[in-house]
Design a protein around this motif. Structure first.
Motif, PDB file in Angstrom:
ATOM      1  N   GLU A 134       0.829  -1.207   0.000  1.00  0.00           N
ATOM      2  CA  GLU A 134       0.000   0.000   0.000  1.00  0.00           C
ATOM      3  C   GLU A 134       0.867   1.263   0.000  1.00  0.00           C
ATOM      4  O   GLU A 134       0.567   2.229  -0.706  1.00  0.00           O
ATOM      5  CB  GLU A 134      -0.922  -0.004   1.218  1.00  0.00           C
ATOM      6  N   GLN A 137       2.341   1.683  -3.462  1.00  0.00           N
ATOM      7  CA  GLN A 137       1.343   2.170  -4.412  1.00  0.00           C
ATOM      8  C   GLN A 137       1.007   3.631  -4.159  1.00  0.00           C
ATOM      9  O   GLN A 137       0.863   4.431  -5.090  1.00  0.00           O
ATOM     10  CB  GLN A 137       0.084   1.312  -4.307  1.00  0.00           C
ATOM     11  N   GLU A 194       3.495  -5.024  -9.154  1.00  0.00           N
ATOM     12  CA  GLU A 194       2.374  -4.278  -9.718  1.00  0.00           C
ATOM     13  C   GLU A 194       2.346  -2.825  -9.249  1.00  0.00           C
ATOM     14  O   GLU A 194       1.973  -1.925 -10.001  1.00  0.00           O
ATOM     15  CB  GLU A 194       1.056  -4.970  -9.356  1.00  0.00           C
ATOM     16  N   SER A 195       2.722  -2.599  -8.006  1.00  0.00           N
ATOM     17  CA  SER A 195       2.605  -1.253  -7.442  1.00  0.00           C
ATOM     18  C   SER A 195       3.854  -0.408  -7.630  1.00  0.00           C
ATOM     19  O   SER A 195       3.826   0.802  -7.382  1.00  0.00           O
ATOM     20  CB  SER A 195       2.283  -1.338  -5.948  1.00  0.00           C
TER      21      SER A 195
END
Length: 711
Positions: A134, A137, A194-195
């Motif tokens: 988190e 991201q 991905e982030s």
């Protein structure tokens, strides 16, 4: 007068060919050594690169010349004090710590964060990974590393598929050379892939001595190329157009920022680029220990418990701390310096270099466009051949001393040029091969020079030694340029000396040839030693006669007084030589009588005056001699003198008397000289007076050196 050729005309081209052949051999020997043992000299060559790094002035790392540290790239270091003072414990730390760091740097305005930590497995507490993903991201500017294993050489054509193709670069490829191929890869957690803002490899390729000097910026995968962690961040920082990437294998990697000029990165045949290290660790970039950051936050927010860090209770409040100014607009490299956990490597500056700093220097090189490159083939050939050719030119134009002096001068100049070109142009010129060639060259050139030039010069000087005094030969050997001056025709006041054996023609009629030969050899040998011992120049033998002159070998100049002292000194030496020769004849007669031979007496005539001296012959037959009326007078004095005596001209007697060689009360006498007439101011030194006069014999020690040459 034409210049003297020490090398015979028919040997001229042979000599030049041999000299240049020696130069070619000197150049070819290092190349042959490299062909036979390609890796033998590589460690020495790389060591010289390290020396150039260490002796280079500080490399600019900022656009502001007044700043000695980078204003774009900084380091954020996890340290031991942070673990102990804030209760973070042993490594690995709770991943929520890293999440907090990302949040801190994001709020501080950092442009990018390069993480030199590999999160390749899930944490025991899933909450840690969730918080890290988190934070990554949310920050939107974190770059994660990928560990890989280069494919073995036999598997280089089997490209591996990369799991996250969006992070690969697309490029047009041409040329000859290699782009390293990746084998196995170790990826971060899927959520981090991905982030993240980007991925890059952290593969480092040390040289044989363990020092990291070069690194592949790209590894090939099926479908594209994975950049290094620093190159991935540099592409984002420079806003590179992905379609502009070009790879010229073995030469360059090119790309075009959307704003700015094309960037050209030199690479070698293995796809590696030199790392332009800006300096030792911590010297050119700001390092911020994590403990210092926590101290700043703690002082800004008051007392905080260690556990508050994990609960997100320590937060950055604008205006409460100076943290934004530290990281705003910066690219931050996050690395681990805690004891026992951070990896180390060797660099040209030091042997214990934290690996996280490697990304700092590489990134700075890319952003500042301070690239290093190897010398081209033409530059390498020039470096190998030019110093040897310069030394060859010196050997052709100067004496033997020019070769070692030229070697030292050329070697020093080349070493200076190596450093200068490295400092100013970033070009790594070769060192070992040129220096080896330059070291071989003096040996070969001196041998060849001696074989052709110096050997002929020694032979030439040996011929001159037949009629030049030892001091003249010494001057010629020390400075061959003396010879043209000696041989050039000139007028000078000299002392002329003639000696002759009385009645020798009649003796030759009744003696056998071998007997004549033995008598002449004994006589001429001893008389020549005496003449040369006193500095006389032997002109010629005329059967049993001897012609010599004194004073020609000494340099001209110094004024009238110096010239008068020279004439006086040499006139006195000529008289001394005449006295010594008469005394020597007494010894020879005793020897000849003991051998059953007849005794002999000599006449000596000496005159001082101005004559023409020099090579009065031709190129076919040299004749270094003197001519003029004063020469004729000296010969007439000899033919008029009594056997066993000396007959001197007035000036010769006056000069010798001033030197204390002759008594002051020697009476003048008058003789009729053939072809000249009656001369009233002549001085005879009769045999009785010759026996009484003491004569120093400096010729004896010279005789030990000269006699073997004559015999």
């Amino acid at each position: 007068m034409k210049s003297i050729r020490f090398v015979p005309r028919e040997w001229k081209w042979s000599y030049l060919t041999t000299i240049f052949a020696c130069s070619v051999i000197a150049i070819g020997l290092p190349l042959l050594l490299n062909l036979m043992r390609p890796t033998l000299l590589e460690p020495i060559e790389l060591w010289t690169v390290d020396l150039r790094f260490q002796h280079r002035p500080p490399l600019p790392v900022s656009d502001d010349p007044s700043q000695d540290r980078s204003g774009t790239v900084v380091a954020f270091d996890y340290d031991d004090r942070a673990a102990y003072a804030y209760g973070l414990g042993r490594w690995p730390w709770d991943r929520r710590v890293h999440a907090q760091v990302f949040d801190l740097l994001s709020k501080s305005g950092a442009r990018a964060v390069l993480v030199d930590l590999l999160f390749d497995h899930a944490a025991a507490n899933p909450a840690e990974d969730k918080a890290l993903v988190e934070a990554t991201q949310k920050a939107g500017m974190v770059y994660y590393p990928i560990a890989l294993r280069p494919a073995p050489q036999g598997e280089s054509l089997k490209l591996v598929r990369f799991p996250a193709p969006r992070h690969l670069l697309q490029a047009q490829v041409q040329g000859f050379g290699e782009i390293p191929v990746a084998g196995d890869v170790t990826l971060p957690l899927p959520g981090l892939i991905e982030s993240s803002r980007g991925l890059g490899h952290i593969q480092r390729t040390a040289d044989r001595d363990g020092v990291v000097r070069r690194v592949p910026l790209l590894y090939a995968f099926k479908g594209g190329f994975l950049p290094s962690l620093a190159l991935a961040a540099a592409f984002r920082q420079l806003d590179v157009d992905p379609a502009s990437v070009r790879i010229d294998r073995g030469r360059t990697i090119r790309f075009k920022p959307r704003k700015g000029e094309v960037v050209v990165i030199p690479i070698d045949e293995q796809g590696r680029t030199w790392i332009n290290y800006a300096g030792p660790w911590g010297a050119r970039f700001h390092h911020y220990p994590y403990s210092w950051i926590l101290d700043q936050l703690k002082s800004a927010q008051g007392e905080a418990k260690s556990s508050d860090l994990f609960k997100g209770k320590i937060k950055l409040a604008q205006g409460e701390a100076s943290m934004p100014d530290r990281f705003k607009g910066k690219i931050v490299v996050l690395s681990n310096l805690t004891t026992g956990s951070g990896s180390r490597m060797a660099t040209p500056f030091e042997g214990d270099f934290p690996s996280g700093e490697f990304h700092v220097h590489l990134l700075n090189m890319l952003l500042q466009r301070q690239f290093l490159r190897d010398a081209t083939g033409g530059e390498s050939a020039l470096c190998l051949g030019l110093p040897v050719m310069l030394l060859t030119g010196a050997a052709l134009t100067g004496g033997p001393w020019v070769v070692p002096v030229g070697f030292i001068a050329i070697l020093g100049s080349y070493l200076f040029a190596l450093q200068l070109v490295f400092n100013k142009a970033g070009v790594i010129l070769p060192v070992v091969n040129p220096i080896l060639a330059l070291s071989f060259a003096p040996i070969l050139l001196l041998v060849a020079r001696y074989r052709f030039v110096d050997r002929e010069r020694e032979q030439f000087q040996s011929v001159l030694g037949g009629f030049l005094p030892p001091q003249t030969i010494k001057a010629i050997r020390e400075n061959p340029q003396t010879i043209p001056r000696l041989l050039a025709g000139r007028t000078r006041e000299l002392t002329i000396f003639f000696a002759d054996v009385k009645g020798f023609t009649a003796f030759c009629k009744r003696a056998d040839p071998l007997q004549i030969q033995r008598i002449l050899r004994d006589y001429l040998t001893d008389m020549t030693i005496i003449l040369r011992g006193y500095g006389g120049t032997l002109d010629k033998y005329m059967g049993d006669g001897i012609m010599a002159f004194f004073g020609d070998a000494e340099p001209e100049g110094g004024g009238e007084d110096a010239e008068e002292r020279r004439v006086e000194r040499n006139a006195a030496n000529a008289v001394r030589a005449g006295l010594a020769m008469q005394k020597k004849m007494t010894e020879l007669n005793l020897r000849w009588l003991s051998q059953g031979q007849e005794p002999h007496l000599i006449r000596v005539g000496i005159n001082t005056g101005f004559v023409t001296v020099g090579n009065l012959g031709t190129e076919y037959l040299w004749d270094y001699t003197v001519i003029g009326p004063e020469v004729n007078k000296a010969q007439r004095l000899e033919s008029t003198a009594e056997a066993g005596s000396l007959l001197l001209a007035r000036r010769t007697y006056a000069l010798a008397r001033n030197q204390g060689v002759l008594p002051d009360d020697l009476p003048p006498c008058t003789f009729a000289l053939k072809g000249i007439g009656e001369e009233t101011d002549l001085y005879a030194v009769p045999a009785e007076l010759v026996a009484q006069l003491a004569v120093s014999l400096p010729y004896q020690e010279e005789g030990e050196k000269i006699e073997p040459q004559i015999s």
